[in-house]
Design a protein around this motif. Structure first.
Motif, PDB file in Angstrom:
ATOM      1  N   THR A 238      -8.684   5.294 -10.198  1.00  0.00           N
ATOM      2  CA  THR A 238      -8.149   6.122  -9.119  1.00  0.00           C
ATOM      3  C   THR A 238      -6.718   6.506  -9.473  1.00  0.00           C
ATOM      4  O   THR A 238      -5.946   5.670  -9.934  1.00  0.00           O
ATOM      5  N   GLY A 239      -6.387   7.777  -9.314  1.00  0.00           N
ATOM      6  CA  GLY A 239      -5.054   8.193  -9.718  1.00  0.00           C
ATOM      7  C   GLY A 239      -4.715   9.612  -9.321  1.00  0.00           C
ATOM      8  O   GLY A 239      -5.464  10.284  -8.621  1.00  0.00           O
ATOM      9  N   VAL A 240      -3.557  10.040  -9.815  1.00  0.00           N
ATOM     10  CA  VAL A 240      -3.054  11.393  -9.583  1.00  0.00           C
ATOM     11  C   VAL A 240      -3.034  12.101 -10.933  1.00  0.00           C
ATOM     12  O   VAL A 240      -2.132  11.885 -11.742  1.00  0.00           O
TER      13      VAL A 240
ATOM     14  N   GLY B 166       0.305  11.477 -12.965  1.00  0.00           N
ATOM     15  CA  GLY B 166       0.117  10.591 -14.116  1.00  0.00           C
ATOM     16  C   GLY B 166      -0.003   9.129 -13.745  1.00  0.00           C
ATOM     17  O   GLY B 166      -0.243   8.286 -14.609  1.00  0.00           O
ATOM     18  N   THR B 167       0.131   8.804 -12.450  1.00  0.00           N
ATOM     19  CA  THR B 167      -0.048   7.431 -11.987  1.00  0.00           C
ATOM     20  C   THR B 167      -1.540   7.167 -11.805  1.00  0.00           C
ATOM     21  O   THR B 167      -2.214   7.897 -11.079  1.00  0.00           O
TER      22      THR B 167
ATOM     23  N   SER C 267      -3.822   3.036  -5.626  1.00  0.00           N
ATOM     24  CA  SER C 267      -3.139   1.748  -5.495  1.00  0.00           C
ATOM     25  C   SER C 267      -3.954   0.663  -6.178  1.00  0.00           C
ATOM     26  O   SER C 267      -5.156   0.815  -6.410  1.00  0.00           O
ATOM     27  N   GLU C 268      -3.285  -0.421  -6.470  1.00  0.00           N
ATOM     28  CA  GLU C 268      -3.968  -1.575  -7.055  1.00  0.00           C
ATOM     29  C   GLU C 268      -5.041  -2.094  -6.111  1.00  0.00           C
ATOM     30  O   GLU C 268      -6.166  -2.379  -6.541  1.00  0.00           O
TER      31      GLU C 268
ATOM     32  N   ALA D 134      -1.944  -0.870 -14.019  1.00  0.00           N
ATOM     33  CA  ALA D 134      -1.271   0.315 -13.476  1.00  0.00           C
ATOM     34  C   ALA D 134      -0.773   1.132 -14.667  1.00  0.00           C
ATOM     35  O   ALA D 134      -0.077   0.599 -15.531  1.00  0.00           O
ATOM     36  N   CYS D 135      -1.162   2.382 -14.719  1.00  0.00           N
ATOM     37  CA  CYS D 135      -0.792   3.262 -15.832  1.00  0.00           C
ATOM     38  C   CYS D 135       0.127   4.358 -15.319  1.00  0.00           C
ATOM     39  O   CYS D 135      -0.113   4.921 -14.250  1.00  0.00           O
ATOM     40  N   TYR D 136       1.146   4.644 -16.099  1.00  0.00           N
ATOM     41  CA  TYR D 136       2.087   5.710 -15.764  1.00  0.00           C
ATOM     42  C   TYR D 136       2.148   6.642 -16.967  1.00  0.00           C
ATOM     43  O   TYR D 136       3.029   6.528 -17.811  1.00  0.00           O
ATOM     44  N   PHE D 137       1.159   7.519 -17.029  1.00  0.00           N
ATOM     45  CA  PHE D 137       1.028   8.405 -18.178  1.00  0.00           C
ATOM     46  C   PHE D 137       2.050   9.537 -18.168  1.00  0.00           C
ATOM     47  O   PHE D 137       2.309  10.142 -19.201  1.00  0.00           O
ATOM     48  N   GLY D 138       2.601   9.823 -17.009  1.00  0.00           N
ATOM     49  CA  GLY D 138       3.534  10.939 -16.877  1.00  0.00           C
ATOM     50  C   GLY D 138       2.786  12.248 -16.684  1.00  0.00           C
ATOM     51  O   GLY D 138       1.552  12.299 -16.684  1.00  0.00           O
TER      52      GLY D 138
END
Length: 163
Positions: free
Chosen positions: A103-105, A118-119, A79-80, A135-139
């Motif tokens: 921090t991410g998935v 990818g978040t 999260s932000e 916030a990055c959404y790489f997929g």
């Protein structure tokens, strides 16, 4: 070990930080210390790189960076809010004057409808400046690619905080 584009970007960031006598700390979760590893690929990196925190578990985020457990419970580790606190905690628990947190998935598992694979949340803090967040959404591009894309974004954010 790392792609040339990341090595070159890291060298550029390191040179810019060195010129301004900036010391950098990292706080990493999904990248597991890769950014710290990238910084230390180069001789003389101790001029710029102060330390790295690998806080993969929620408990590590609490114990090492001082993030309140209720913040993680309320917002989630990805999260932000948590990324910002990770960056601030890295500054507080080091002798650096600039920090970056990731921090991410990364996948392939662990995603949810709200936070798919990818978040990634990245935050960059510098003394006496506002904390930057992206916030990055790489997929679902594969674990390695999510992690490498996170490093690139983090290095670009550091460049924005250096001047």
């Amino acid at each position: 070990m790392f792609p040339d584009r990341l090595r070159n970007l890291c060298l550029l960031v390191s040179d810019e930080a060195r010129e301004r006598r900036i010391k950098i700390a990292t706080a990493e979760s999904c990248t597991g210390g890769l950014l710290a590893g990238l910084f230390t690929e180069f001789s003389g990196s101790s001029d710029v790189f102060e330390r790295g925190f690998v806080t993969y578990s929620n408990r590590a985020k609490e114990e090492v960076l001082g993030i309140p457990g209720d913040m993680i419970a309320d917002y989630g580790a990805v999260s932000e809010a948590v990324a910002r606190l990770m960056a601030e905690g890295a500054l507080e628990h080091s002798r650096a004057n600039l920090s970056v947190a990731i921090t991410g998935v990364a996948g392939p598992g662990g995603g949810t409808p709200m936070k798919p694979v990818g978040t990634v949340h990245i935050a960059c803090a510098r003394e006496n400046k506002a904390v930057l967040h992206e916030a990055c959404y790489f997929g679902d591009i594969g674990r390695d690619q999510v992690r490498l894309a996170s490093l690139e974004t983090a290095l670009e954010m550091i460049r924005k905080q250096i001047p």
